[in-house]
Design a protein around this motif. Structure first.
Motif: not given
Length: 461
Positions: A115-124, A128-129
């Motif tokens: 739910c944020s750019g930081g969480e997305l960056a961590t996932a990628l 994480m596909p």
């Protein structure tokens, strides 16, 4: 609270009725549903996790520290995956996210909700596909949406008309057709704290069902034809034990799905019922198992689809707390023990509201136990508090600890995997604790402890 054998009811002293002061029969016993599955008492009565003594963890990593039972987290992820074999299980990353946890849930076959750019960056960054990522948020920026599109995020959950326009423009520019869900505010208020009940009308999330905004949003997306509307999304709150709220939510969302079909000839193939499944923080909590949740939710959806003559959509759920919450406990060291005129005993530990804000923010209840040894002393009703310059700095409001609790003792608080490290702060300039994962008798650092140097490095004045 009882991290040991069942005794006191939870709540503060002012909330208790007659008879609540019931000390445990055994001050050293553990209540299994409150602890990671591989926590036990070992030599000298010290807690062990996956065979490793917490005294060794404290010596190597210091206190306070979040201790993660890795096999526990993985087994809970597998439990949800097995209970919902034909659904998409999204781990709600806001509960706690780091690269090691991303890899764990990915390896166990789960999707991931950010739910944020930081969480997305961590996932990628953890591999994480992208197609297994769902992107939430009520105010996603242009840069965040751009990154999500460029990465190929699997689902974007739309939260406002502004966001529809924003994402539509970006998708046109890139010549892509991202899959989206519309978050519907269904008017169901879960039996939870006001600030974590998310589906009543007066709040910031989603499109109102009663006011017609949800239908208008769906029609707008369909008519413009740029975004691929896959389904509807509803989330009714957190720490929920009763599925009746999900029943009302599903009925209302599926009625909207039927309205969309009748108005536009489109039958949406997906339905996301959100998360919010409760866990046991005290002996007063009785959470459902993933199997029980699956049976109840499937029955609800099947009945409502039959009533609306809809094909049963592919379900999604979003457990976060239910996976990581019970898998972690926080290990503290006692600094002072203070009796205040016989009214209450305060046991002060070396952490507090900077590593667990939930007691102060939500009036949340927790349990605790003496972790570094067993005791034969009589039970003492105590309040476990932190070291911060704040009277509301309470970790556990009321708990029976041994009367011989003293400075230097280790105390463990279970159920701290969700929203503790993720909401941690540097209040009073206290560095945030590490996260230590334990598996098969071996420990590894997955988030290191902050240092004073870290704090000063950001202070450029």
């Amino acid at each position: 609270m009882r991290a040991h054998e069942a005794g006191a009811m939870h709540g503060d002293i002012g909330d208790r009725g007659p008879g609540w002061l019931r000390p445990p029969a055994d001050i050293n016993a553990l209540v299994p549903q409150l602890w990671p599955r591989r926590v036990a008492r070992g030599a000298g009565g010290a807690l062990t996790v996956a065979g490793l003594d917490v005294r060794e963890l404290a010596a190597e990593y210091g206190t306070p520290a979040y201790v993660l039972d890795e096999d526990d987290l993985r087994s809970r992820a597998r439990d949800f995956r097995a209970a919902f074999p034909d659904a998409d299980v999204y781990y709600a990353g806001k509960a706690f996210l780091c690269r090691a946890v991303v890899r764990m849930i990915a390896e166990e076959g789960l999707h991931l909700d950010v739910c944020s750019g930081g969480e997305l960056a961590t996932a990628l960054s953890a591999g994480m596909p992208a197609e297994r990522i769902g992107f939430h948020g009520n105010n996603k920026s242009v840069s965040e949406l751009t990154r999500a599109l460029d990465a190929g995020v699997g689902r974007v959950i739309l939260d406002s008309f502004t966001e529809i326009d924003r994402l539509t423009a970006l998708a046109r520019e890139r010549g892509v057709r991202p899959a989206v869900l519309i978050r519907v505010t269904v008017g169901v208020e879960a039996h939870t704290h006001e600030f974590i009940a998310t589906a009543h009308e007066d709040q910031k999330f989603g499109f109102s069902l009663a006011g017609g905004a949800a239908a208008a949003a769906a029609f707008k997306v369909i008519d413009e034809g740029v975004l691929d509307l896959r389904g509807l999304h509803s989330h009714i709150g957190s720490q929920i034990f009763d599925t009746s709220g999900f029943e009302v939510s599903a009925r209302r969302v599926l009625a909207l799905q039927a309205q969309i079909r009748d108005a536009r000839g489109v039958e949406l193939p997906e339905l996301d019922l959100g998360g919010g499944f409760g866990i046991a923080y005290t002996t007063q909590d009785d959470p459902a198992t993933p199997d029980e949740l699956a049976k109840r939710l499937r029955k609800i959806v099947d009945l409502e689809c039959a009533a609306e003559n809809l094909a049963v959509p592919r379900l999604s759920i979003e457990p976060g707390r239910a996976i990581v919450g019970p898998a972690v406990f926080t290990l503290y060291e006692v600094g002072t023990v203070k009796d205040v005129d016989g009214l209450r005993t305060y046991v002060s530990v070396d952490g507090g509201m900077s590593d667990n804000i939930r007691t102060a923010l939500y009036d949340a209840s927790y349990s605790a136990t003496l972790a570094g040894r067993a005791s034969t002393a009589e039970p003492l009703l105590a309040r476990v508090v932190g070291k911060h310059c704040e009277s509301g700095d309470i970790v556990v409001k009321d708990e029976f600890l041994p009367a011989d609790v003293q400075p230097g003792d280790l105390v463990a608080v279970p159920g701290t995997g969700a929203y503790c490290r993720s909401m941690a702060s540097n209040y009073n300039h206290v560095p945030r604790p590490p996260v230590v994962a334990v598996r098969d008798g071996r420990a590894r650092l997955i988030v290191r402890r902050e240092t004073e140097e870290d704090l000063l490095a950001l202070d450029v004045g």
